[in-house]
Design an enzyme around this catalytic site. Structure first.
Site, PDB file in Angstrom:
ATOM      1  CD  GLU A  67     -34.130 -31.920   9.405  1.00 52.12           C
ATOM      2  OE1 GLU A  67     -33.132 -32.521   8.977  1.00 52.12           O
ATOM      3  OE2 GLU A  67     -34.591 -30.922   8.829  1.00 52.12           O
TER       4      GLU A  67
ATOM      5  CG  HIS B 158     -34.290 -37.293   3.317  1.00 51.41           C
ATOM      6  ND1 HIS B 158     -34.790 -37.205   4.600  1.00 51.41           N
ATOM      7  CD2 HIS B 158     -34.171 -36.026   2.889  1.00 51.41           C
ATOM      8  CE1 HIS B 158     -34.971 -35.941   4.918  1.00 51.41           C
ATOM      9  NE2 HIS B 158     -34.610 -35.191   3.907  1.00 51.41           N
TER      10      HIS B 158
ATOM     11  CG  ASP C 168     -40.538 -33.104   4.741  1.00 52.48           C
ATOM     12  OD1 ASP C 168     -40.159 -32.118   5.402  1.00 52.48           O
ATOM     13  OD2 ASP C 168     -39.849 -34.123   4.559  1.00 52.48           O
TER      14      ASP C 168
END
Ligand code: GLC
Ligand code: CA
Length: 528
Positions: A263, A325, A97
């Protein structure tokens, strides 16, 4: 050669919750390494690991205080090297990430930046004088509490921008030094063997250079998320974002075979712009979140597929995701009865699937009593149901006290159903969700049409959705029953059943219709 990330399957690991090895109730990198055989057996291709960097954990790692190290709670850089090496030995890739939009307020860069107006790092963050009449420079609001995204700094008498928590100051990517340093972070990890990056809120990195107000959102109603009171045309998906995408892609392409996943939550016509063009490529996979944010309903799902397929340029490869998440787990959103159907769809529709850890077991949201709440989002906006703790609970490995996750009481409670929904129990049961997922992945690997073939809709009704994946030499058909009652699907001629969602041992050849229980599906192959 086809890129690995086109045919592959991504598996997201929330490292705090996967496996604890040192008895502090929090997952760690050695824990992931210890469980690599499970992941290899499951058959996934790449592990995306949510942030494991040093961090004060104001936003559980999405507030990074050093981009080129590992939080001691998760292990060491040597543990990361070992994880990468052991993963590669098993043909598993590692995706990290990458959090470019903001650092932690404890990052040494920010400590310097806020120390004085003439500090060399002042311009590494986004500082602004008050508006002419006083107060914040404009109306931008923070994603987490719906209050101003500008925080007043007493010492230097200016505001700094934070799109999320005030502990997460936004980096200034218009400053070439920031850019170079942050791009070197990418090189740092790629040099260590990391295979790709999932880029956190990539579409927020470049803000309006003139700091104009965001427009009021006329559709905002009480009960909606506070930050939605404004449109976000000046803070998200601005025209300059494609500069950022290209900077990142250029560094990515200094290396072979790496993947960039962005994202962003955008309608398809805007999302596809983030692929860039053949000459100026941007993201390999701009995340397609549509299934996460809309109902699991037959017409909706089919329409999403069709409109996505229609919007994608030829060179662009699709992707799908059901859970992550930040959002309710699929089995909770769509209902546990739909867990298998969702997995079947995810792994057979055209595009790279991302599985969220535990979804392969049918893990559901876990209710968190108020005194155990950890997520800052829940603490800042209580009662709106935005808290993310319920989807971040420990992986359910076995029926022992802490589900095999830890020797001690974990940072978030283990699900009540962990006695029956866990890896050990499901591995022993050929008709479990896990066994089904494993068979599905194994089958997918033997069928090029399922991995890389084209898509076409075969049939839809109020309950049934059937589609075909095909190459020049292979046709595979998938049928999903969205209804609660059993039904029969009549394919065009005799078919061979390759996999059934609720029957580990289905009849081989079907002449006159595939029987489907409620919420069941199958993969078949035409016989002629
Ligand atoms: C992304 C992450 C989320 C995080 C936020 C701020 O949306 O997925 O978990 O809180 O960015 O970094
Ligand atoms: Ca630990």
């Amino acid at each position: 050669m086809t890129e690995w990330w086109k045919s592959g399957i991504v598996y997201q690991i929330y490292p705090r919750s996967f496996q604890d090895t040192n008895g502090d109730g929090i997952g760690d990198l050695p824990g992931i390494t210890q469980r690599l055989d499970y992941l290899a057996d499951l058959g996934v291709t790449a592990l995306w690991i949510s942030p494991m960097y040093p961090s004060p954990m104001a936003d559980f790692g999405y507030d990074v205080s050093n981009y080129i190290d590992v939080h001691p709670m998760f292990g060491t850089l040597a543990d990361m090297d070992k994880l990468i090496e052991e993963a590669h030995q098993r043909d598993l890739r590692i995706i990290l990430d990458y959090v470019p939009n903001h650092s932690s307020h404890q990052h040494p860069w920010f400590l310097e930046s806020r120390s004085s107006r003439d500090n060399p790092k002042r311009d590494w963050y986004i500082w602004h004088d008050p508006a002419p009449g006083g107060g914040p420079p404009n109306n931008w609001i923070s994603r987490f509490d719906g209050d101003s995204a500008w925080e007043w700094d007493e010492t230097t008498e200016q505001y700094y921008l934070h799109s999320f928590l005030k502990e997460q100051p936004d980096l200034n990517w218009r400053n070439p030094e920031v850019r170079e340093t942050m791009l070197d972070v990418v090189r740092f990890w790629y040099d260590r063997g990391v295979d790709g990056l999932r880029v956190d809120v990539s579409y927020r990195v470049m803000k309006d250079p003139a700091f104009r107000d965001n427009p009021i959102n006329p559709d905002w109603r009480e009960g909606m998320e506070p930050y939605q009171r404004l449109g976000e045309t000046m803070t998200k998906n601005t025209p300059d974002i494609h500069m950022f995408n290209r900077w990142l892609r250029a560094v990515n392409d200094e290396y072979d075979d790496r993947v960039l996943i962005g994202e962003m939550n955008l309608p398809y016509e805007k999302l596809v712009a983030h692929y860039g063009s053949v000459r100026e490529p941007e993201f390999h996979l701009p995340f397609n979140f549509h299934l996460v944010f809309s109902p699991w309903e037959v017409n909706n799902v089919r329409q999403l597929v069709e409109s996505y397929e229609a919007a994608l340029p030829d060179y662009a490869w699709p992707n799908w995701v059901l859970s992550n998440h930040d959002q309710p787990r699929f089995a909770t959103r769509a209902g546990i009865d739909n867990a298998r159907l969702g997995m079947l769809f995810l792994l057979t529709v055209r595009g790279t699937p991302t599985i969220y850890y535990g979804d392969e077991l049918g893990m559901e949201n876990v209710d968190i009593p108020p005194e155990l709440v950890q997520d800052p989002w829940e603490l800042l906006t209580p009662g709106l149901g935005l808290g993310r703790d319920p989807v971040r609970t420990p992986m359910q490995w076995d029926g022992s006290t802490h589900a095999g996750f830890s020797e001690v009481s974990p940072w978030l409670p283990v699900a009540n159903n962990a006695q029956s929904v866990n890896v050990a129990v499901e591995q022993a049961d050929p008709n479990s969700m896990l066994a089904f997922t494993q068979r599905l992945i194994a089958l997918r690997k033997t069928l090029p049409a399922l991995q890389l073939g084209d898509y076409r809709t075969l049939e839809t009704s109020d309950v049934l959705y059937a589609f075909e994946r095909f190459t020049k030499s292979e046709r595979v058909q998938v049928v999903l029953n969205f209804g609660a009652d059993s039904t029969t699907w009549k394919p065009d001629g005799a078919v061979k059943i390759l996999l059934a969602s609720h029957d580990p041992d289905p009849p081989a050849t079907i002449q006159d219709g595939v029987e489907l229980l409620g919420h069941a599906g199958a993969i078949v192959q035409p016989l002629e």
